[in-house]
Motif scaffolding. Structure first.
Motif, PDB file in Angstrom:
ATOM      1  N   ALA A 185       1.105  -1.048  -0.012  1.00  0.00           N
ATOM      2  CA  ALA A 185       0.012  -0.269   0.218  1.00  0.00           C
ATOM      3  C   ALA A 185       0.942   1.013   0.409  1.00  0.00           C
ATOM      4  O   ALA A 185       0.223   2.327  -0.630  1.00  0.00           O
ATOM      5  CB  ALA A 185      -0.587   0.108   1.087  1.00  0.00           C
ATOM      6  N   VAL A 186       2.278   1.137   1.073  1.00  0.00           N
ATOM      7  CA  VAL A 186       2.748   2.586   1.412  1.00  0.00           C
ATOM      8  C   VAL A 186       3.310   2.361  -0.551  1.00  0.00           C
ATOM      9  O   VAL A 186       3.659   3.633  -1.330  1.00  0.00           O
ATOM     10  CB  VAL A 186       4.069   2.538   2.168  1.00  0.00           C
ATOM     11  N   GLN A 187       4.017   1.530  -0.874  1.00  0.00           N
ATOM     12  CA  GLN A 187       4.798   1.589  -2.156  1.00  0.00           C
ATOM     13  C   GLN A 187       3.322   2.232  -3.903  1.00  0.00           C
ATOM     14  O   GLN A 187       4.371   3.074  -4.705  1.00  0.00           O
ATOM     15  CB  GLN A 187       5.222   0.129  -2.972  1.00  0.00           C
ATOM     16  N   SER A 188       2.070   1.705  -3.549  1.00  0.00           N
ATOM     17  CA  SER A 188       1.519   1.698  -4.625  1.00  0.00           C
ATOM     18  C   SER A 188       0.855   3.090  -4.889  1.00  0.00           C
ATOM     19  O   SER A 188       0.568   3.908  -5.352  1.00  0.00           O
ATOM     20  CB  SER A 188       0.673   1.073  -4.236  1.00  0.00           C
ATOM     21  N   ALA A 189       1.484   4.017  -3.248  1.00  0.00           N
ATOM     22  CA  ALA A 189       1.310   5.079  -3.130  1.00  0.00           C
ATOM     23  C   ALA A 189       2.283   6.579  -3.643  1.00  0.00           C
ATOM     24  O   ALA A 189       1.751   7.356  -3.010  1.00  0.00           O
ATOM     25  CB  ALA A 189       0.433   5.444  -1.710  1.00  0.00           C
ATOM     26  N   GLY A 190       3.116   5.386  -3.581  1.00  0.00           N
ATOM     27  CA  GLY A 190       4.446   6.370  -4.046  1.00  0.00           C
ATOM     28  C   GLY A 190       5.606   6.725  -2.809  1.00  0.00           C
ATOM     29  O   GLY A 190       6.569   7.068  -3.101  1.00  0.00           O
ATOM     30  N   GLY A 191       5.684   5.672  -2.271  1.00  0.00           N
ATOM     31  CA  GLY A 191       6.369   6.217  -0.875  1.00  0.00           C
ATOM     32  C   GLY A 191       7.309   4.374  -0.988  1.00  0.00           C
ATOM     33  O   GLY A 191       6.634   3.927  -1.097  1.00  0.00           O
ATOM     34  N   ARG A 192       8.583   4.615   0.419  1.00  0.00           N
ATOM     35  CA  ARG A 192       9.581   3.840   0.255  1.00  0.00           C
ATOM     36  C   ARG A 192       9.598   3.128   1.791  1.00  0.00           C
ATOM     37  O   ARG A 192       9.788   3.812   2.405  1.00  0.00           O
ATOM     38  CB  ARG A 192      10.615   4.083   0.391  1.00  0.00           C
ATOM     39  N   ALA A 193       8.391   1.874   1.214  1.00  0.00           N
ATOM     40  CA  ALA A 193       8.832   1.657   2.881  1.00  0.00           C
ATOM     41  C   ALA A 193       9.602   0.662   3.415  1.00  0.00           C
ATOM     42  O   ALA A 193      10.882  -0.461   2.710  1.00  0.00           O
ATOM     43  CB  ALA A 193       6.838   0.463   2.256  1.00  0.00           C
ATOM     44  N   VAL A 194       9.554   0.572   4.974  1.00  0.00           N
ATOM     45  CA  VAL A 194      10.479   0.001   5.785  1.00  0.00           C
ATOM     46  C   VAL A 194      10.103  -0.499   6.929  1.00  0.00           C
ATOM     47  O   VAL A 194       9.388   0.137   7.715  1.00  0.00           O
ATOM     48  CB  VAL A 194      11.176   1.274   5.890  1.00  0.00           C
ATOM     49  N   VAL A 195       9.851  -1.356   6.992  1.00  0.00           N
ATOM     50  CA  VAL A 195       9.714  -2.493   8.132  1.00  0.00           C
ATOM     51  C   VAL A 195      10.595  -1.995   9.770  1.00  0.00           C
ATOM     52  O   VAL A 195      11.751  -2.623   9.550  1.00  0.00           O
ATOM     53  CB  VAL A 195       9.854  -3.884   7.841  1.00  0.00           C
ATOM     54  N   LEU A 196       9.809  -1.732  10.706  1.00  0.00           N
ATOM     55  CA  LEU A 196      10.149  -1.385  12.300  1.00  0.00           C
ATOM     56  C   LEU A 196      10.135  -2.455  13.343  1.00  0.00           C
ATOM     57  O   LEU A 196       9.409  -2.453  13.346  1.00  0.00           O
ATOM     58  CB  LEU A 196      10.783   0.086  12.482  1.00  0.00           C
ATOM     59  N   PRO A 197      11.038  -3.807  13.222  1.00  0.00           N
ATOM     60  CA  PRO A 197      11.081  -4.743  14.536  1.00  0.00           C
ATOM     61  C   PRO A 197      10.971  -4.073  15.732  1.00  0.00           C
ATOM     62  O   PRO A 197      11.247  -2.262  16.452  1.00  0.00           O
ATOM     63  CB  PRO A 197      12.150  -5.095  14.675  1.00  0.00           C
ATOM     64  N   PRO A 198      10.543  -4.177  16.757  1.00  0.00           N
ATOM     65  CA  PRO A 198      10.495  -3.654  17.587  1.00  0.00           C
ATOM     66  C   PRO A 198      11.385  -3.636  18.543  1.00  0.00           C
ATOM     67  O   PRO A 198      12.736  -4.483  18.338  1.00  0.00           O
ATOM     68  CB  PRO A 198       9.561  -4.639  18.996  1.00  0.00           C
ATOM     69  N   ASP A 199      11.900  -2.295  19.549  1.00  0.00           N
ATOM     70  CA  ASP A 199      12.749  -1.777  19.288  1.00  0.00           C
ATOM     71  C   ASP A 199      12.754  -0.673  20.628  1.00  0.00           C
ATOM     72  O   ASP A 199      12.859   0.753  20.277  1.00  0.00           O
ATOM     73  CB  ASP A 199      14.032  -1.264  18.345  1.00  0.00           C
ATOM     74  N   ASP A 200      13.344  -0.971  21.681  1.00  0.00           N
ATOM     75  CA  ASP A 200      13.006   0.146  23.070  1.00  0.00           C
ATOM     76  C   ASP A 200      14.015   1.265  23.775  1.00  0.00           C
ATOM     77  O   ASP A 200      14.014   1.857  24.293  1.00  0.00           O
ATOM     78  CB  ASP A 200      11.883  -1.320  23.941  1.00  0.00           C
ATOM     79  N   GLU A 201      15.215   0.484  22.788  1.00  0.00           N
ATOM     80  CA  GLU A 201      16.434   1.773  23.056  1.00  0.00           C
ATOM     81  C   GLU A 201      15.997   2.623  22.801  1.00  0.00           C
ATOM     82  O   GLU A 201      17.439   3.738  24.143  1.00  0.00           O
ATOM     83  CB  GLU A 201      18.195   0.671  22.373  1.00  0.00           C
ATOM     84  N   ASP A 202      15.861   3.102  21.799  1.00  0.00           N
ATOM     85  CA  ASP A 202      15.839   4.280  21.312  1.00  0.00           C
ATOM     86  C   ASP A 202      14.298   4.840  20.687  1.00  0.00           C
ATOM     87  O   ASP A 202      14.261   4.138  19.792  1.00  0.00           O
ATOM     88  CB  ASP A 202      16.788   5.027  21.412  1.00  0.00           C
ATOM     89  N   THR A 203      14.491   6.394  19.649  1.00  0.00           N
ATOM     90  CA  THR A 203      13.733   6.072  18.996  1.00  0.00           C
ATOM     91  C   THR A 203      14.330   6.881  17.599  1.00  0.00           C
ATOM     92  O   THR A 203      14.170   7.407  16.750  1.00  0.00           O
ATOM     93  CB  THR A 203      13.013   7.312  19.406  1.00  0.00           C
ATOM     94  N   ASP A 204      15.741   6.744  17.738  1.00  0.00           N
ATOM     95  CA  ASP A 204      16.642   7.029  16.742  1.00  0.00           C
ATOM     96  C   ASP A 204      16.185   7.271  15.000  1.00  0.00           C
ATOM     97  O   ASP A 204      16.357   7.873  14.178  1.00  0.00           O
ATOM     98  CB  ASP A 204      18.330   6.858  17.121  1.00  0.00           C
ATOM     99  N   VAL A 205      15.549   6.482  14.608  1.00  0.00           N
ATOM    100  CA  VAL A 205      14.992   5.296  13.166  1.00  0.00           C
ATOM    101  C   VAL A 205      14.264   6.421  12.699  1.00  0.00           C
ATOM    102  O   VAL A 205      14.501   7.112  11.628  1.00  0.00           O
ATOM    103  CB  VAL A 205      14.708   4.212  13.388  1.00  0.00           C
ATOM    104  N   LEU A 206      13.931   7.299  13.584  1.00  0.00           N
ATOM    105  CA  LEU A 206      12.601   8.393  13.409  1.00  0.00           C
ATOM    106  C   LEU A 206      13.727   9.825  12.204  1.00  0.00           C
ATOM    107  O   LEU A 206      13.202  10.739  11.604  1.00  0.00           O
ATOM    108  CB  LEU A 206      12.021   9.632  14.518  1.00  0.00           C
ATOM    109  N   ARG A 207      14.739   9.517  12.923  1.00  0.00           N
ATOM    110  CA  ARG A 207      15.760  10.709  12.421  1.00  0.00           C
ATOM    111  C   ARG A 207      15.861  10.363  10.573  1.00  0.00           C
ATOM    112  O   ARG A 207      16.248  11.123   9.878  1.00  0.00           O
ATOM    113  CB  ARG A 207      16.845  10.574  12.768  1.00  0.00           C
ATOM    114  N   VAL A 208      15.738   8.853  10.286  1.00  0.00           N
ATOM    115  CA  VAL A 208      15.022   8.833   8.971  1.00  0.00           C
ATOM    116  C   VAL A 208      14.202   8.258   7.719  1.00  0.00           C
ATOM    117  O   VAL A 208      14.179   8.487   7.164  1.00  0.00           O
ATOM    118  CB  VAL A 208      16.589   7.777   8.819  1.00  0.00           C
ATOM    119  N   LEU A 209      13.170   8.864   9.237  1.00  0.00           N
ATOM    120  CA  LEU A 209      11.759   8.710   8.204  1.00  0.00           C
ATOM    121  C   LEU A 209      11.120  10.196   8.072  1.00  0.00           C
ATOM    122  O   LEU A 209      11.377  10.549   8.542  1.00  0.00           O
ATOM    123  CB  LEU A 209      10.899   7.878   9.108  1.00  0.00           C
ATOM    124  N   ASP A 210      10.322   9.883   7.283  1.00  0.00           N
ATOM    125  CA  ASP A 210       9.560  11.040   6.114  1.00  0.00           C
ATOM    126  C   ASP A 210       8.210  10.559   7.036  1.00  0.00           C
ATOM    127  O   ASP A 210       7.658  11.389   6.876  1.00  0.00           O
ATOM    128  CB  ASP A 210       9.848  11.059   4.723  1.00  0.00           C
TER     129      ASP A 210
END
Length: 228
Positions: A34-59
């Motif tokens: 659904a993300v791809q068909s709408a023009g986005g690049r999908a990245v799956v995020l497994p649970p990780d409660d160490e920090d939220t730094d991944v948000l820096r590279v997400l749109d």
């Protein structure tokens, strides 16, 4: 470049090829499709409660469906039919709270809408049949309930859905109090089906499963909000 959209994932036993019941980080393919068909690049995020730094590279961020939320997140005791995954809960509540602080575009699907609600100070009904007196929101294992929702005129969801009121849902919990979010859609039985935050760039939660039909209206709106 396509905007990068993170999708929160499960860790579940899975079987493929010669491997059986192997703990696996996964997500139903309908979400990235659904993300791809709408023009986005999908990245799956497994649970990780160490920090939220991944948000820096997400749109943008999709909060996917899944098991019940831990009632402790909204100050309640678990009822007999509530089944949660504490690791996923810890990781995702931190992720969504930080995403809201950053004004990152967020689409919450089913459990994801409930997660948005709890992050906004709301609370949930833990078993809808006890409240509503019917099983229409989860009619049978692996079978989507089909019904209509009514949307608030002038809301984001009303603009996106237009005259199409039909939805596919599968859940036994639901929003009792939306906290600081605004309920902009309800089922015929009064249950909240949509929540929004009109003060942020894009925060939308839907209690149904738009990825099931790869709904380009909702995922397209998320991708558009995540572009630029």
């Amino acid at each position: 470049m396509r905007p990068i959209i993170g999708i929160t994932g499960y860790v579940m036993p899975a079987t493929w090829g010669v491997w059986h019941d192997l703990p696996t980080a996964l997500i139903p393919h309908d979400y990235p499709a659904a993300v791809q068909s709408a023009g986005g690049r999908a990245v799956v995020l497994p649970p990780d409660d160490e920090d939220t730094d991944v948000l820096r590279v997400l749109d943008g961020l999709v909060l996917a469906g899944g098991p019940d939320l831990d009632p402790a997140l909204y100050g309640a005791e678990p009822e007999p039919l509530t089944e949660s995954q504490p690791e996923r809960d810890r990781a995702e509540i931190a992720l969504v709270r930080r995403a809201l602080e950053l004004d990152l575009p967020v689409l919450g699907v089913c459990r994801g809408m409930q997660l948005l609600t709890v992050a906004a100070g709301g609370r949930l009904h833990q078993h809808l049949p006890d409240v509503l007196g019917h099983e229409k929101h989860r009619p049978a294992p692996g079978v989507y309930g089909e019904h209509e929702a009514r949307f608030t005129p002038g809301s984001r969801i009303a603009a996106l859905m237009g005259d199409d009121l039909g939805i596919h849902c599968y859940h036994h919990q639901g929003v009792a109090d939306a906290g600081s979010l605004t309920v902009t859609g309800r089922a015929e039985d009064g249950l909240a089906e949509t929540v929004e935050d009109p003060d942020r760039r894009f925060v939308l939660g839907v209690q149904w499963h738009p990825e099931y039909l790869r709904d380009r209206r909702l995922f397209g709106a998320l991708v558009a909000a995540s572009t630029g």
